[in-house]
Design a protein around this motif. Structure first.
Motif, PDB file in Angstrom:
ATOM      1  N   LYS A 114       0.628  -1.135  -0.054  1.00  0.00           N
ATOM      2  CA  LYS A 114       0.017  -0.053   0.129  1.00  0.00           C
ATOM      3  C   LYS A 114       0.829   1.412   0.144  1.00  0.00           C
ATOM      4  CE  LYS A 114      -3.992  -1.924   2.242  1.00  0.00           C
ATOM      5  NZ  LYS A 114      -4.878  -1.885   3.429  1.00  0.00           N
ATOM      6  N   GLN A 115       1.994   1.318   0.713  1.00  0.00           N
ATOM      7  CA  GLN A 115       2.910   2.330   0.675  1.00  0.00           C
ATOM      8  C   GLN A 115       3.478   2.540  -0.464  1.00  0.00           C
ATOM      9  OE1 GLN A 115       5.742   1.938   3.841  1.00  0.00           O
ATOM     10  NE2 GLN A 115       3.985   2.728   5.553  1.00  0.00           N
ATOM     11  N   SER A 156       1.084   3.958  -2.948  1.00  0.00           N
ATOM     12  CA  SER A 156       0.734   5.629  -2.521  1.00  0.00           C
ATOM     13  C   SER A 156       1.710   6.388  -3.105  1.00  0.00           C
ATOM     14  CB  SER A 156       0.551   5.647  -1.152  1.00  0.00           C
ATOM     15  OG  SER A 156       1.604   5.364  -0.458  1.00  0.00           O
ATOM     16  N   GLN A 157       2.849   5.932  -2.965  1.00  0.00           N
ATOM     17  CA  GLN A 157       3.942   6.824  -3.314  1.00  0.00           C
ATOM     18  C   GLN A 157       4.006   6.873  -5.165  1.00  0.00           C
ATOM     19  OE1 GLN A 157       7.921   6.149  -1.540  1.00  0.00           O
ATOM     20  NE2 GLN A 157       6.851   5.320   0.335  1.00  0.00           N
ATOM     21  N   GLN A 209       1.331   6.542  -6.895  1.00  0.00           N
ATOM     22  CA  GLN A 209       0.277   7.454  -7.146  1.00  0.00           C
ATOM     23  C   GLN A 209       0.711   8.756  -7.185  1.00  0.00           C
ATOM     24  OE1 GLN A 209      -3.390   6.630  -5.072  1.00  0.00           O
ATOM     25  NE2 GLN A 209      -4.550   7.911  -6.161  1.00  0.00           N
ATOM     26  N   GLN A 210       1.305   9.064  -6.035  1.00  0.00           N
ATOM     27  CA  GLN A 210       1.997  10.668  -6.019  1.00  0.00           C
ATOM     28  C   GLN A 210       2.656  10.941  -7.103  1.00  0.00           C
ATOM     29  OE1 GLN A 210       3.733  11.124  -2.214  1.00  0.00           O
ATOM     30  NE2 GLN A 210       1.645  10.805  -0.926  1.00  0.00           N
TER      31      GLN A 210
END
Length: 436
Positions: free
Chosen positions: A420-421, A424-425, A427-428
């Motif tokens: 998940k981390q 998320s990175q 996606q950023q």
């Protein structure tokens, strides 16, 4: 999951973070094979070969990646930090000063983290002293003829050097975990625990194959793999399960602007307590057997404990373990999630649950829902924790069964959180926003 890692390696800055994290993990595993000064490496290897069960120290040995029974500089592993974190989390509910620090935000969290480090060092000194004293007396490997030769020199200065070395090793592990959190992909301490547990999987699987009797051991090996796949799928399913409580925020006019009016939800996980109840129950069950082993008593109560609370395949031990896990699941959820505080915060910002009045009725509703979903979560934890004990009966060995209890819960939980981390990175970095 594999696609997320592939895309992460294609991103230059994420690739550097992943390689840095892998380098720290390799360094951590190298330190788990450097023996302590003053320890007979030959005697330790012989006792490890002869002693198949890690006994009372199985939990610490699990979190140290097998370094405890090998008496290396990282023998304590991350266990003192885990214990300190749990103690600080429990004290936050009891001590008003810690509760006020928790509400201060980032500054308060940094202060609590500093207290956790100090407590970790103190616990490392205590645990290191106990382990060195146990190894010196020969009780670390009960039944091994060379157990008394593990620490040849029992001089006070030599013992002090061994304890200081183990404490320094724990401090280095803390530093490595914080390096992964700051400069790596994050979640440093959890990744080190993941590394310790996952490093034992290949050797344990091969030991099951070698000790098997059907089809050269391949039948037992494939059976364990099949059970492992089913257990991992069950853990992933339950760990992802959650009850979403809808929350509606009313519109508020401040000047000429309208705020609020949004809809969101409160995610309540089925396994809200995580792996903490299993750790609590395991630690509590080790205490009676540890007292009997250190006192070497021959009284009636000591004989009863040796009969019922030392072997993991005993029905009384399994029933007590299961009930303790269920109890600690409810206990930890009660102290970690405060329905009244959540209800007050919702009321303060104009939020409410549709059909439920704000304030006390909201707190009672949240407590009712949390109690109902904690029951299946606690029963699930108890069943997962009993898998190694069932394997003890089915395969005749408990230590070499990798897919059960604490190990699978931590490995799957950390793996899901890490993915998940990374996503998320990614996606950023791939979010175009208003550039189009």
């Amino acid at each position: 999951m594999l696609s997320a890692f592939a895309r992460a390696f294609q991103t230059p800055d994420l690739r550097k973070k992943l390689l840095f994290t892998l380098g720290i993990m390799v360094l951590f595993r190298l330190g788990s094979h450097i023996p302590l000064p003053g320890v007979s490496f030959t005697a330790v290897n012989e006792c490890v070969k002869e002693t198949k069960n890690s006994g009372l120290f199985g939990l610490v040995n699990l979190f140290s990646g097998g370094a405890l029974l090998q008496l290396t500089i990282f023998a304590l592993g991350i266990m003192p930090y885990i214990t300190a974190s749990i103690i600080l989390q429990l004290l936050t509910v009891v001590i008003p000063r810690l509760e006020a620090l928790k509400k201060e935000g980032q500054a308060g969290t940094a202060k609590i983290t500093q207290y956790t480090r100090y407590l970790t060092i103190a616990l490392a000194v205590l645990q290191g002293t106990g382990i060195v004293a146990t190894a010196s007396s020969g009780a670390l490997f009960s039944g091994c003829p060379l157990a008394n030769q593990i620490v040849p020199d029992t001089h006070v200065f030599r013992i002090a050097v061994m304890v200081l070395t183990m404490t320094a090793g724990t401090t280095v592990i803390m530093w490595l975990g914080e390096l992964i959190t700051d400069r790596g992909i994050g979640n440093g301490m959890s990744l080190l625990i993941f590394t310790s547990i996952a490093a034992q999987f290949p050797s344990n699987m091969w030991a099951i194959k070698q000790s098997g009797t059907i089809g050269g051991g391949w039948v037992e090996f494939l059976s364990v793999v099949a059970v492992g796949v089913i257990v991992v799928m069950l853990v992933i399913f339950v760990e992802q399960a959650q009850r979403r409580i809808p929350v509606q925020y009313a519109k508020r006019m401040i000047g000429r602007r309208a705020f609020g009016g949004t809809s969101t939800y409160i995610p309540l996980k089925v396994n809200q307590a995580g792996v903490i109840p299993v750790i609590f129950a395991s630690s509590l069950l080790y205490i009676p057997a540890l007292v009997v082993q250190l006192t070497n008593s021959q009284a009636g109560w000591a004989t009863w404990i040796r009969t019922n609370f030392v072997k993991g395949d005993h029905p009384i031990y399994m029933a007590t373990y299961f009930l303790l896990i269920v109890f600690f699941a409810f206990f930890y959820v009660a102290i970690s999630f405060n329905p009244e505080e959540v209800a007050d915060n919702m009321k303060k910002y104009g939020g409410f649950i549709p059909g439920i009045r704000a304030g006390r009725p909201t707190a009672e509703y949240l407590n009712y829902v949390l109690t109902r979903i904690t029951w299946p979560g606690s029963l699930y934890l108890g069943l997962i924790a009993l898998i190694p004990m069932i394997a003890l009966v089915a395969f005749g060995q408990q230590t070499n069964f990798p897919f059960g209890g604490t190990s699978v819960l931590i490995v799957v939980g950390v793996g899901l959180e890490t993915v998940k981390q990374i996503e998320s990175q990614l996606q950023q970095r791939n979010y175009e926003g208003f550039l189009r």
